[in-house]
Design an enzyme around this catalytic site. Structure first.
Site, PDB file in Angstrom:
ATOM      1  N   GLU A 117      -6.676   4.751   7.436  1.00 19.67           N
ATOM      2  CA  GLU A 117      -6.237   5.487   8.622  1.00 19.67           C
ATOM      3  C   GLU A 117      -7.332   6.453   9.085  1.00 19.67           C
ATOM      4  OE1 GLU A 117      -2.025   7.100  10.465  1.00 19.67           O
ATOM      5  OE2 GLU A 117      -2.249   7.085   8.287  1.00 19.67           O
ATOM      6  N   TYR A 166      -4.978  -0.808   4.505  1.00 25.93           N
ATOM      7  CA  TYR A 166      -3.960   0.045   5.109  1.00 25.93           C
ATOM      8  C   TYR A 166      -2.835  -0.883   5.568  1.00 25.93           C
ATOM      9  CZ  TYR A 166      -1.799   3.365   8.377  1.00 25.93           C
ATOM     10  OH  TYR A 166      -0.913   4.159   9.060  1.00 25.93           O
ATOM     11  N   ASP A 186      -3.242   2.493   0.995  1.00 23.41           N
ATOM     12  CA  ASP A 186      -1.894   2.916   1.376  1.00 23.41           C
ATOM     13  C   ASP A 186      -1.075   1.647   1.594  1.00 23.41           C
ATOM     14  OD1 ASP A 186       0.421   3.784   2.570  1.00 23.41           O
ATOM     15  OD2 ASP A 186      -0.552   4.733   4.287  1.00 23.41           O
ATOM     16  N   ASN A 223       2.240   1.563   1.730  1.00 27.60           N
ATOM     17  CA  ASN A 223       3.450   1.860   2.502  1.00 27.60           C
ATOM     18  C   ASN A 223       4.724   1.341   1.835  1.00 27.60           C
ATOM     19  OD1 ASN A 223       3.298   3.516   4.886  1.00 27.60           O
ATOM     20  ND2 ASN A 223       1.838   2.034   5.709  1.00 27.60           N
ATOM     21  N   ASP A 226      -1.640  14.169   4.966  1.00 26.25           N
ATOM     22  CA  ASP A 226      -0.304  14.091   4.383  1.00 26.25           C
ATOM     23  C   ASP A 226      -0.263  13.185   3.159  1.00 26.25           C
ATOM     24  OD1 ASP A 226      -0.805  11.894   6.012  1.00 26.25           O
ATOM     25  OD2 ASP A 226       1.190  11.838   6.898  1.00 26.25           O
TER      26      ASP A 226
END
Length: 269
Positions: free
Chosen positions: A36, A119, A164, A166, A261
Site C-alpha cells: 500500500e 497486498y 498484508d 487481509n 495503521d
C-alpha cells in the site's frame, strides 16, 4: 539477514512523519517489503543509497502498490501475475478495476530463494470483492508460489512470501473473533484461502514460533482508540516454503513502530 514486511498505508505519509527513517535506524533491515505504497516512484522523495529499490505501482495513482528495498541486488523481478495465471483465473477486471493492474504482487529472485510480497485485495465491508478473493486471487496466488518453487517462472527455489493478506486466520489472530465471524477479513472463505497455503506446505512462521501467543496483532482500526487498547487483528504475515522453515531464527511483530495503521512484521533468516 533481517527481512521486514510493512503495509505503510502511503509511503509519502510515513516518510513525512519521520517514521520511515526511525524504522530504518531502529531495526537495520536487510530487506524491506512494503505494501500500500500509494505512489509512483517519481512521487516519492527517498534517499536510501544503501538499498536497491524496486517499485511496482498501481496504474491508478494514489492506490495500492508494492515495493522491495534490499541491500543486495535481486537477480530478477517479476511484477504482477504471469499471463498464464492471470488468464487461468480471469484476473482481468471486476467492478473496482483490474486486480492484476493494481501493483499488488512482486516476486524478486535472490541467490537462495524467491521473495514475494503481496497486498491481497480486501473483500470490502459488503463482501463485494469476496468472490474475487476466494475464487480467483487466493488460488491464483497459491499456484504462482508453487510455480516459483517448481521452476515454472525461472530457477526453482524455495519461497518467502509476505504481506498484508487481509485475513485473520484463527480466533487467536484477532481480539474479538465472535463479533467478527462472517465479516470481511474473517469469513470462512478467506480463512480457507489462507489455510490452503498451509495445506500446500507453507509455514506461518510467526505462529510456528509463537503457537499460543495471543494479543499479537499487526493492524488496528482508527476507531475507538483501538491501537492503544490493542484491539487488533493479525493480518500481515510471513509464510515460507517448508524447506526454509528451519532456517528462520526469529519471527516478530513490531507494534511499537508507528506511522501506519499496520505495524511491521519481521523474520531473521
Amino acid at each position: 539477514m533481517k527481512l521486514f514486511s510493512w503495509n505503510v498505508n502511503g509511503i509519502r505519509a510515513v516518510l513525512n512523519k519521520g517514521e520511515f527513517a526511525t524504522f530504518i535506524e531502529t531495526y537495520g533491515p536487510d530487506i524491506i517489503c512494503l505494501q500500500e505504497t500509494k505512489a509512483q516512484r517519481g512521487q516519492v522523495e527517498l534517499d536510501l543509497p544503501q538499498f536497491y529499490e524496486h517499485f511496482y505501482s498501481a496504474a491508478k495513482k494514489g492506490y495500492s502498490g508494492t515495493a522491495i528495498f534490499s541491500k543486495q541486488p535481486a537477480l530478477n523481478y517479476l511484477d504482477g501475475f504471469p499471463a498464464d495465471i492471470a488468464d487461468k483465473y480471469n484476473l482481468s477486471a471486476d467492478e473496482y478495476g483490474n486486480p492484476n493492474d493494481e501493483g499488488r504482487i512482486i516476486a524478486a529472485e535472490f541467490d537462495g530463494f524467491w521473495l514475494v510480497t503481496c497486498y491481497t485485495p480486501n473483500s470490502k465491508g459488503d463482501l463485494s470483492r469476496l468472490s474475487l478473493r476466494h475464487d480467483r486471487w487466493d488460488p491464483a496466488c497459491l499456484e504462482y508460489l508453487k510455480g516459483l518453487e517448481q521452476g515454472r517462472y525461472g530457477a526453482a527455489k524455495p519461497v518467502l512470501y509476505c504481506g498484508d493478506m487481509n485475513v485473520a486466520h484463527q480466533d487467536i489472530d484477532l481480539a474479538r473473533p465472535k463479533d467478527n465471524v462472517g465479516k470481511h477479513g474473517f469469513t470462512d472463505e478467506e480463512r480457507a484461502g489462507f489455510q490452503a497455503y498451509l495445506n500446500a506446505g507453507f509455514v506461518d512462521v510467526f505462529r510456528a514460533h509463537h503457537p499460543t501467543t495471543a494479543d499479537a496483532y499487526t493492524w488496528w482500526t482508527h476507531w475507538a482508540n483501538a491501537r492503544a487498547r490493542n484491539v487488533g487483528w493479525r493480518i500481515d504475515y510471513w509464510l515460507v516454503s517448508q524447506e526454509l522453515a528451519p532456517s528462520i531464527k526469529q519471527a516478530r511483530i513490531h507494534p511499537e513502530q508507528l506511522g501506519s495503521d499496520h505495524c511491521p512484521v519481521s523474520i531473521e533468516l
